[in-house]
Motif scaffolding. Structure first.
Motif, short mmCIF file in Angstrom:
data_model
loop_
_atom_site.label_atom_id
_atom_site.label_comp_id
_atom_site.label_asym_id
_atom_site.label_seq_id
_atom_site.Cartn_x
_atom_site.Cartn_y
_atom_site.Cartn_z
N LEU A 142 0.86 -1.19 0.00
CA LEU A 142 0.00 0.00 0.00
C LEU A 142 0.89 1.23 0.00
N THR A 143 0.61 2.18 -0.90
CA THR A 143 1.38 3.42 -0.98
C THR A 143 0.43 4.62 -1.04
N PRO A 144 0.51 5.60 -0.14
CA PRO A 144 1.39 5.60 1.04
C PRO A 144 0.74 4.84 2.19
N ALA A 145 1.52 4.13 2.93
CA ALA A 145 1.03 3.44 4.12
C ALA A 145 2.20 2.94 4.94
N SER A 146 2.98 2.06 4.36
CA SER A 146 4.06 1.45 5.11
C SER A 146 5.10 0.91 4.13
N ASP A 147 6.34 0.82 4.61
CA ASP A 147 7.38 0.23 3.80
C ASP A 147 7.32 -1.30 3.83
N ALA A 148 6.48 -1.84 4.73
CA ALA A 148 6.38 -3.29 4.87
C ALA A 148 5.62 -3.90 3.70
N VAL A 149 5.88 -5.17 3.46
CA VAL A 149 5.18 -5.92 2.42
C VAL A 149 4.45 -7.07 3.09
N ALA A 150 3.13 -7.12 2.94
CA ALA A 150 2.33 -8.22 3.48
C ALA A 150 2.26 -9.32 2.43
N SER A 151 1.98 -10.55 2.84
CA SER A 151 1.95 -11.64 1.88
C SER A 151 1.02 -12.75 2.34
N THR A 152 0.57 -13.55 1.36
CA THR A 152 -0.18 -14.78 1.63
C THR A 152 0.39 -15.87 0.74
N GLN A 153 0.25 -17.12 1.18
CA GLN A 153 0.74 -18.25 0.38
C GLN A 153 -0.06 -19.49 0.71
N VAL A 154 -0.44 -20.25 -0.34
CA VAL A 154 -1.13 -21.52 -0.16
C VAL A 154 -0.49 -22.58 -1.05
#
Length: 228
Positions: A142-154
């Motif tokens: 998300l920009t702007p929001a955070s420098d972090a990257v969220a993720s999901t995996q299956v």
């Protein structure tokens, strides 16, 4: 015939009314305290969010092969894919074993009522032999929001033939909240579908069908009310 009347002593009536009054005042005080400390609830609704633009890139989502929609309560973004298919086996190149798609979206929302990314659900057809695994990995920014990257995996491991449905949640520590005072963010979703095998004789899908495909990707959202 005489009627017997029972009279409550005056001081008892006064004490009774006083106690009732104190009880009611206490209830009002509790209600007032709750109204002050509990933030207004943001009702889920489609008008909370709007997709203003969508751009895609990658061999998993060629032009014209993707659709987007928002659920009636505004809590789910759904992406539909027609060509997000991974192949495996003789005759296929390494590029066929892994397909990728990048979705860049401009998303608007109500100021003071931001959303966060909670998790994802994936759905699609699969024809996986024994020792064959299909994997879907997505990262979110998300920009702007955070420098972090969220993720999901299956992962789906054979033997399996049919339609799979897999869900994954984003760790609470990694969830990204849109800015409280903003009204628009850029949401980038990078998704990869891949097939790997421990079975050397596995030759791909049947009747030229892909052994592993992504048909539906649903991104789940949570809504909140900013303080102040």
């Amino acid at each position: 015939m005489s009627h017997i009347q029972h009279h409550q002593p005056k001081h008892n009536r006064v004490m009774f009314l006083r106690n009732v009054g104190l009880l009611l005042l206490g209830q009002v005080a509790v209600a007032s305290s709750l109204s002050v400390t509990s933030p207004p609830r943001v009702l889920p609704r489609a008008s909370n969010i709007n997709i203003t633009s969508v751009a895609t890139q990658g061999n998993g989502c060629p032009l014209g092969s993707i659709s987007t929609s928002i659920s009636p309560d505004g809590t789910t973004l759904t992406f539909g894919f027609d060509e997000f298919k991974a192949y495996y086996g003789p005759g296929y190149t390494p590029a066929d074993k892994s397909k990728q798609c990048t979705i860049a979206m401009a998303v608007s929302y109500r100021s003071g009522q931001p959303f966060e990314l909670l998790g994802a659900t994936y759905r699609g057809p699969a024809q996986l032999g024994s020792g064959v695994t299909g994997t879907i990995y997505s990262s979110y920014v998300l920009t702007p929001a955070s420098d972090a990257v969220a993720s999901t995996q299956v992962n789906s491991t054979g033997p399996f033939m049919g339609v799979y449905t897999k869900s994954d949640t984003i760790a609470k520590s990694s969830r990204m909240l849109a800015p409280c005072q903003g009204t628009q963010v850029q949401l980038q979703i990078n998704t990869r579908v891949s097939v790997t095998s421990r079975n050397a004789s596995f030759s791909g899908g049947f009747d030229d069908e892909a052994p592993f495909s992504l048909g539906i990707h649903q991104l789940h959202l949570g809504w909140s009310q900013c303080g102040g």
